[in-house]
Design a protein around this motif. Structure first.
Motif, PDB file in Angstrom:
ATOM      1  N   ARG A  58      21.908 -38.553  -9.738  1.00 29.66           N
ATOM      2  CA  ARG A  58      21.588 -39.535 -10.770  1.00 29.66           C
ATOM      3  C   ARG A  58      22.680 -39.526 -11.842  1.00 29.66           C
ATOM      4  O   ARG A  58      23.284 -38.484 -12.107  1.00 29.66           O
ATOM      5  N   PRO A  59      22.920 -40.662 -12.480  1.00 26.74           N
ATOM      6  CA  PRO A  59      23.895 -40.697 -13.573  1.00 26.74           C
ATOM      7  C   PRO A  59      23.362 -39.949 -14.795  1.00 26.74           C
ATOM      8  O   PRO A  59      22.209 -39.500 -14.808  1.00 26.74           O
ATOM      9  N   PRO A  60      24.170 -39.805 -15.844  1.00 29.02           N
ATOM     10  CA  PRO A  60      23.717 -39.099 -17.040  1.00 29.02           C
ATOM     11  C   PRO A  60      22.440 -39.727 -17.614  1.00 29.02           C
ATOM     12  O   PRO A  60      22.229 -40.935 -17.503  1.00 29.02           O
ATOM     13  N   PHE A  99      30.503 -42.006 -12.899  1.00 27.69           N
ATOM     14  CA  PHE A  99      29.106 -41.748 -13.258  1.00 27.69           C
ATOM     15  C   PHE A  99      28.114 -42.163 -12.179  1.00 27.69           C
ATOM     16  O   PHE A  99      26.906 -42.195 -12.429  1.00 27.69           O
ATOM     17  N   ASN A 100      28.611 -42.502 -10.987  1.00 27.57           N
ATOM     18  CA  ASN A 100      27.771 -42.910  -9.864  1.00 27.57           C
ATOM     19  C   ASN A 100      26.932 -44.137 -10.190  1.00 27.57           C
ATOM     20  O   ASN A 100      25.701 -44.128 -10.087  1.00 27.57           O
ATOM     21  N   MET A 119      25.210 -50.117 -18.996  1.00 27.58           N
ATOM     22  CA  MET A 119      25.376 -48.792 -18.404  1.00 27.58           C
ATOM     23  C   MET A 119      26.726 -48.182 -18.761  1.00 27.58           C
ATOM     24  O   MET A 119      26.821 -46.996 -19.098  1.00 27.58           O
ATOM     25  N   ALA A 120      27.785 -48.992 -18.697  1.00 29.18           N
ATOM     26  CA  ALA A 120      29.129 -48.499 -18.996  1.00 29.18           C
ATOM     27  C   ALA A 120      29.244 -48.068 -20.453  1.00 29.18           C
ATOM     28  O   ALA A 120      29.850 -47.032 -20.768  1.00 29.18           O
ATOM     29  N   GLY A 126      27.930 -38.609 -21.958  1.00 34.64           N
ATOM     30  CA  GLY A 126      28.524 -38.844 -20.650  1.00 34.64           C
ATOM     31  C   GLY A 126      29.636 -37.857 -20.346  1.00 34.64           C
ATOM     32  O   GLY A 126      29.772 -37.381 -19.217  1.00 34.64           O
ATOM     33  N   ALA A 127      30.422 -37.537 -21.360  1.00 31.60           N
ATOM     34  CA  ALA A 127      31.525 -36.587 -21.184  1.00 31.60           C
ATOM     35  C   ALA A 127      31.009 -35.197 -20.815  1.00 31.60           C
ATOM     36  O   ALA A 127      31.571 -34.516 -19.943  1.00 31.60           O
TER      37      ALA A 127
END
Length: 389
Positions: free
Chosen positions: A42-44, A236-237, A275-276, A284-285
């Motif tokens: 999963r993304p963050p 980030f998938n 999302m971006a 995210g980092a």
């Protein structure tokens, strides 16, 4: 977040898992999908929260005011890559395959040559051919299991009708992080042959510990012919969000690209922008730092298993999560080692030949999956090639 969690993606319209049996004949219930380049993570949480807020609001109209989105890109590029980006230079495309296609459309004409350093990401050749341009292959040289460029040889391969070179940096499928000297070599090569340079840097965040990615924008004297491409999707998938950035600082190139974007009536998906914006953040980092450490562990586990099999060699991975395995040492024909991987080991991989000249004896394995699966894949390969022990 635990990257060890097994998330069952079957039955979710997932290309990697739901098309595996149809494409490769690898059983959906027992097979391991290691082909399509997305992650089984999963993304963050910050991305999930941003999407949830949009869903909770409940009105999904036209997207306006992209100032936060552009600022997030600028922040990320400066903090992660030391690269200052002008907000006016950023175009959002429907992913980077679309971005590549738009560049080909904007900067070349039918019949023109487009240079690729092969083996390289298969979608490049696909869109070049579909656009009725000519693929010009400049094969990479395998030096002690590591790809290098030979510009003297490449100069001799060009016929004069080439208008563009597409660079994959870091390199997919070989996992190379190009040095400053190599990038300068690409720049000098492009200037000698008057080529527009499209630098696809979608894997620039996925760099192994001890390696350092250098943006092509940091190479002097190339700005007047440089197009940079980046995205949150690989990092980030979020590939399904289909949003990427084409970044052009040269005014003339920028105007030409803007004209083609306008003519195509192209605009990005609002969910992708949301999302971006969320991903390019301190949260995210922090997630990315954990991801890279995990992928590095997967790489070590996979390479240890594969390199212990006589005749197999995994190319040292400097970036990406894609292992590039050479089967030439087995002495087997392509069909035999593919059958052992797909039928005996029940693993779906990308066939090396699809990446162009130089890929014929390779398979590409996606390691961005829970470690238990990577360990299982190693065990299956060991058994499938057990007669070589």
């Amino acid at each position: 977040m635990s990257f060890d969690e097994i998330i069952d993606r079957r039955g979710t319209h997932c290309a990697k898992w739901d098309k595996m049996e149809a494409v490769y004949g690898v059983p959906a219930d027992t097979g391991i999908a290691m082909w399509v380049a997305d992650m089984d993570f999963r993304p963050p949480q910050v991305v999930q929260d941003a999407l949830q807020a949009q869903i909770d609001h409940g009105v999904h109209g036209y997207y306006g005011d992209d100032s936060k989105y552009l600022a997030a890109i600028q922040w990320w590029m400066e903090h992660r890559h030391g690269w200052k980006v002008d907000a006016n230079a950023i175009f959002s495309t429907h992913g980077l395959v679309n971005g590549t296609a738009m560049c080909i459309d904007a900067f070349t004409q039918p019949g023109d040559g487009v240079v690729l350093f092969t083996p390289v990401y298969h979608a490049f050749a696909r869109v070049i051919n579909a656009a009725k341009r000519r693929v010009v292959e400049c094969p990479l040289t395998n030096v002690s299991g590591r790809y290098e460029m030979d510009f003297d040889a490449y100069d001799a391969l060009l016929s004069g009708d080439e208008k563009m070179v597409i660079l994959c940096s870091p390199h997919n499928p070989g996992g190379r992080v190009w040095s400053r000297e190599e990038l300068q070599g690409v720049a000098d090569f492009a200037k000698r042959h008057d080529l527009v340079v499209v630098s696809d840097e979608i894997h620039h965040d996925l760099v192994m510990p001890g390696q350092k990615h250098i943006p092509m924008a940091h190479i002097d004297g190339i700005e007047d012919r440089l197009v940079m491409m980046s995205a949150t999707t690989k990092t980030f998938n979020m590939a399904g969000s289909h949003v990427g950035n084409v970044i052009i600082h040269d005014p003339e190139l920028r105007a030409r690209f803007a004209q083609r974007m306008a003519a195509m009536g192209s605009s990005p998906n609002s969910f992708g922008l949301i999302m971006a914006t969320a991903a390019y953040s301190p949260e995210g980092a922090a997630w990315l730092d954990e991801l890279i450490a995990y992928l590095d562990g997967n790489r070590r586990v996979f390479d240890k298993a594969v390199n212990a099999i006589p005749g197999l060699q995994s190319m040292p991975l400097e970036a990406t999560y894609l292992a590039w395995v050479d089967f030439s040492g087995t002495g087997m024909e392509q069909a035999e080692f593919i059958e052992r991987v797909e039928k005996t080991a029940a693993i779906a991989t990308n066939h090396g030949a699809s990446f162009g000249t130089g890929g014929e004896n390779y398979l590409r394995f996606n390691l961005a999956t829970p470690r238990a699966r990577v360990q299982e894949a190693g065990a299956r390969l060991t058994e499938a090639f057990g007669d070589l022990q």
